[in-house]
Write a protein that holds these residues in place. Structure first.
Motif, PDB file in Angstrom:
ATOM      1  N   GLY A 213     -49.419  -0.388  11.794  1.00  0.00           N
ATOM      2  CA  GLY A 213     -48.646   1.162  12.153  1.00  0.00           C
ATOM      3  C   GLY A 213     -48.672   0.679  14.309  1.00  0.00           C
ATOM      4  N   VAL A 216     -46.279  -2.535  15.372  1.00  0.00           N
ATOM      5  CA  VAL A 216     -44.869  -1.615  16.504  1.00  0.00           C
ATOM      6  C   VAL A 216     -45.180  -0.737  17.030  1.00  0.00           C
ATOM      7  CG1 VAL A 216     -43.127  -0.012  15.104  1.00  0.00           C
ATOM      8  CG2 VAL A 216     -44.624  -1.965  13.237  1.00  0.00           C
ATOM      9  N   ALA A 217     -46.336  -0.167  17.435  1.00  0.00           N
ATOM     10  CA  ALA A 217     -46.762   0.389  18.583  1.00  0.00           C
ATOM     11  C   ALA A 217     -46.805  -0.797  19.561  1.00  0.00           C
ATOM     12  CB  ALA A 217     -47.330   1.111  18.260  1.00  0.00           C
ATOM     13  N   GLN A 220     -43.199  -1.654  20.782  1.00  0.00           N
ATOM     14  CA  GLN A 220     -42.496  -1.153  21.108  1.00  0.00           C
ATOM     15  C   GLN A 220     -42.998  -1.130  22.044  1.00  0.00           C
ATOM     16  OE1 GLN A 220     -42.536   2.220  18.489  1.00  0.00           O
ATOM     17  NE2 GLN A 220     -40.393   1.928  17.529  1.00  0.00           N
ATOM     18  N   SER A 247     -45.253   5.803  20.022  1.00  0.00           N
ATOM     19  CA  SER A 247     -44.656   5.493  18.505  1.00  0.00           C
ATOM     20  C   SER A 247     -45.923   5.343  17.577  1.00  0.00           C
ATOM     21  CB  SER A 247     -44.826   4.172  19.154  1.00  0.00           C
ATOM     22  OG  SER A 247     -43.697   3.735  20.435  1.00  0.00           O
ATOM     23  N   GLY A 253     -42.665   9.033  19.154  1.00  0.00           N
ATOM     24  CA  GLY A 253     -41.836   7.723  19.515  1.00  0.00           C
ATOM     25  C   GLY A 253     -41.852   7.566  20.878  1.00  0.00           C
ATOM     26  N   ASP A 289     -39.325  -0.794  14.766  1.00  0.00           N
ATOM     27  CA  ASP A 289     -39.936   0.209  13.872  1.00  0.00           C
ATOM     28  C   ASP A 289     -38.683  -0.252  12.334  1.00  0.00           C
ATOM     29  OD1 ASP A 289     -41.322   2.065  12.756  1.00  0.00           O
ATOM     30  OD2 ASP A 289     -40.221   3.376  11.657  1.00  0.00           O
ATOM     31  N   ASN A 290     -37.720  -0.058  12.022  1.00  0.00           N
ATOM     32  CA  ASN A 290     -37.015  -0.346  10.679  1.00  0.00           C
ATOM     33  C   ASN A 290     -36.476  -1.678  10.320  1.00  0.00           C
ATOM     34  OD1 ASN A 290     -36.173   2.806  10.509  1.00  0.00           O
ATOM     35  ND2 ASN A 290     -34.113   2.168  11.576  1.00  0.00           N
ATOM     36  N   ARG A 293     -41.646  -2.728  10.618  1.00  0.00           N
ATOM     37  CA  ARG A 293     -42.409  -2.586   9.879  1.00  0.00           C
ATOM     38  C   ARG A 293     -42.553  -2.761   8.382  1.00  0.00           C
ATOM     39  NH1 ARG A 293     -45.711   2.427  10.933  1.00  0.00           N
ATOM     40  NH2 ARG A 293     -44.095   2.668  13.056  1.00  0.00           N
ATOM     41  N   ASP A 305     -44.005  10.048   6.225  1.00  0.00           N
ATOM     42  CA  ASP A 305     -44.440  10.215   7.359  1.00  0.00           C
ATOM     43  C   ASP A 305     -44.655  11.363   7.753  1.00  0.00           C
ATOM     44  OD1 ASP A 305     -43.029   7.794   8.249  1.00  0.00           O
ATOM     45  OD2 ASP A 305     -40.877   8.492   8.579  1.00  0.00           O
TER      46      ASP A 305
END
Length: 350
Positions: A213, A216-217, A220, A247, A253, A289-290, A293, A305
């Motif tokens: 998490g 990735v955040a 982004q 995110s 997001g 994310d796709n 992660r 989720d």
């Protein structure tokens, strides 16, 4: 009499545990993040320990130093820059240099007639009222930011103390963590397979929540901030941090930040910049994310989720920033406990 003595001893254990938990309560966040960092960096510690000939203390010291260099120092530098940008943005809003209501009016003026009629139907076309609300929200947000900045300055000693305790605790958790875990597992009155499942799933969810998490955040947020910086949007670092926090939550997001900025650019005639931001947001930020992660976490360790969203929001509401980890952690304990109970009641169940 024997039974009475046993009950009295159990009561003593419970009371002593609660009292000790009360003593540790001021350091709840410190202990929590010490445990989280220890879990995340334990594989690195094991590799260092092997390369250093089994000298666990030296491997633990090296790991702590690496945590300081690659985690603590960058966070402190970013936090200092973030406070500065937040203060500057607040000053520009207070002075009227930045007027979010005016930006919204320009977007509204660029909308087609049918869209404005839809806003009229929802009562959102009264720009005077909307601008007043936005000005009030911006002022309140600025006051919160300013108050937090003052609080950080006044609480510098407490922060330094907590950071020192966390790093000190991290050293012992890395060096003696396996021994402590064995003692805890031996003490907890559960079946061996139940304790094994719980420990495994808790470790997985901590790694999934923090490693997956947060990384990735951060990616982004960094990409979104870079795009805003390239477009010369004020306080790009501040918006990057906001995008990173958004995110963290499924179904929310970073688009909540870069989307309105792209609409404003399109509405004010900067079509090329607006289209660039939309394409960059959808293609680059949206695909992180796709792609990233599953590589960092793996699908088997992820919570649904909707569970992540509800438990994270609820955890933050109850525990503050620590709830980002505590919420999903309690959710996984809840789900695994009920799954173990279901299996024990129905051994043939899948």
């Amino acid at each position: 009499m024997q039974k009475l003595e046993d009950h009295a001893f159990v009561l003593l254990v419970v009371l002593a545990t609660l009292a000790f938990a009360l003593v540790l309560r001021p350091f709840f966040g410190t202990i929590l993040w010490g445990l989280v960092v220890a879990i995340l960096f334990h594989p690195l510690f094991l590799r260092l320990n092997a390369s250093l000939g089994g000298r666990r203390s030296l491997a633990s010291v090296v790991t702590v130093l690496l945590v300081i260099l690659i985690v603590i120092v960058p966070l402190l530098l970013v936090s200092a820059a973030l406070v500065q940008q937040a203060s500057d943005l607040y000053g520009r809003v207070r002075s009227g240099e930045m007027d979010f209501g005016l930006y919204l009016q320009r977007i509204l003026d660029a909308l087609p007639h049918w869209a404005r009629q839809g806003l009229d139907w929802f009562g959102l076309s009264d720009m005077a009222a909307v601008r007043e609300k936005l000005r009030g929200v911006a002022t309140q947000a600025g006051q919160v930011v300013a108050g937090q900045a003052i609080g950080i300055g006044l609480g510098a000693f407490d922060f330094a103390l907590g950071l020192g305790v966390m790093l000190y605790l991290l050293f012992f958790l890395l060096r003696d963590g396996e021994t402590l875990l064995r003692k805890v597992k031996a003490t907890v009155p559960l079946r061996t397979e139940q304790k094994t499942i719980l420990v495994k799933r808790i470790s997985q969810v901590v790694r999934a929540t923090v490693k997956g998490g947060v990384i990735v955040a951060m990616v982004q947020g960094a990409l979104g901030g870079l795009a805003l910086w390239l477009l010369d949007i004020p306080a790009a670092l501040l918006w990057a941090v906001v995008m990173a926090f958004l995110s963290l939550l499924p179904a929310i997001g970073a688009a909540l930040v870069w989307g309105p900025v792209a609409l404003y650019l399109l509405a004010t005639g900067a079509v090329g910049q607006g289209l660039f931001l939309i394409v960059f947001g959808v293609v680059v930020i949206g695909l992180v994310d796709n792609l990233l992660r599953p590589f960092l976490v793996g699908k088997s360790t992820r919570l649904p989720d909707y569970v992540v969203l509800v438990s994270t929001l609820g955890g933050i509401e109850v525990f503050g920033l620590n709830g980002f980890v505590v919420g999903p952690l309690l959710a996984v304990v809840f789900l695994v406990s009920w799954d173990i109970f279901r299996r024990s009641e129905a051994p043939d169940a899948a």
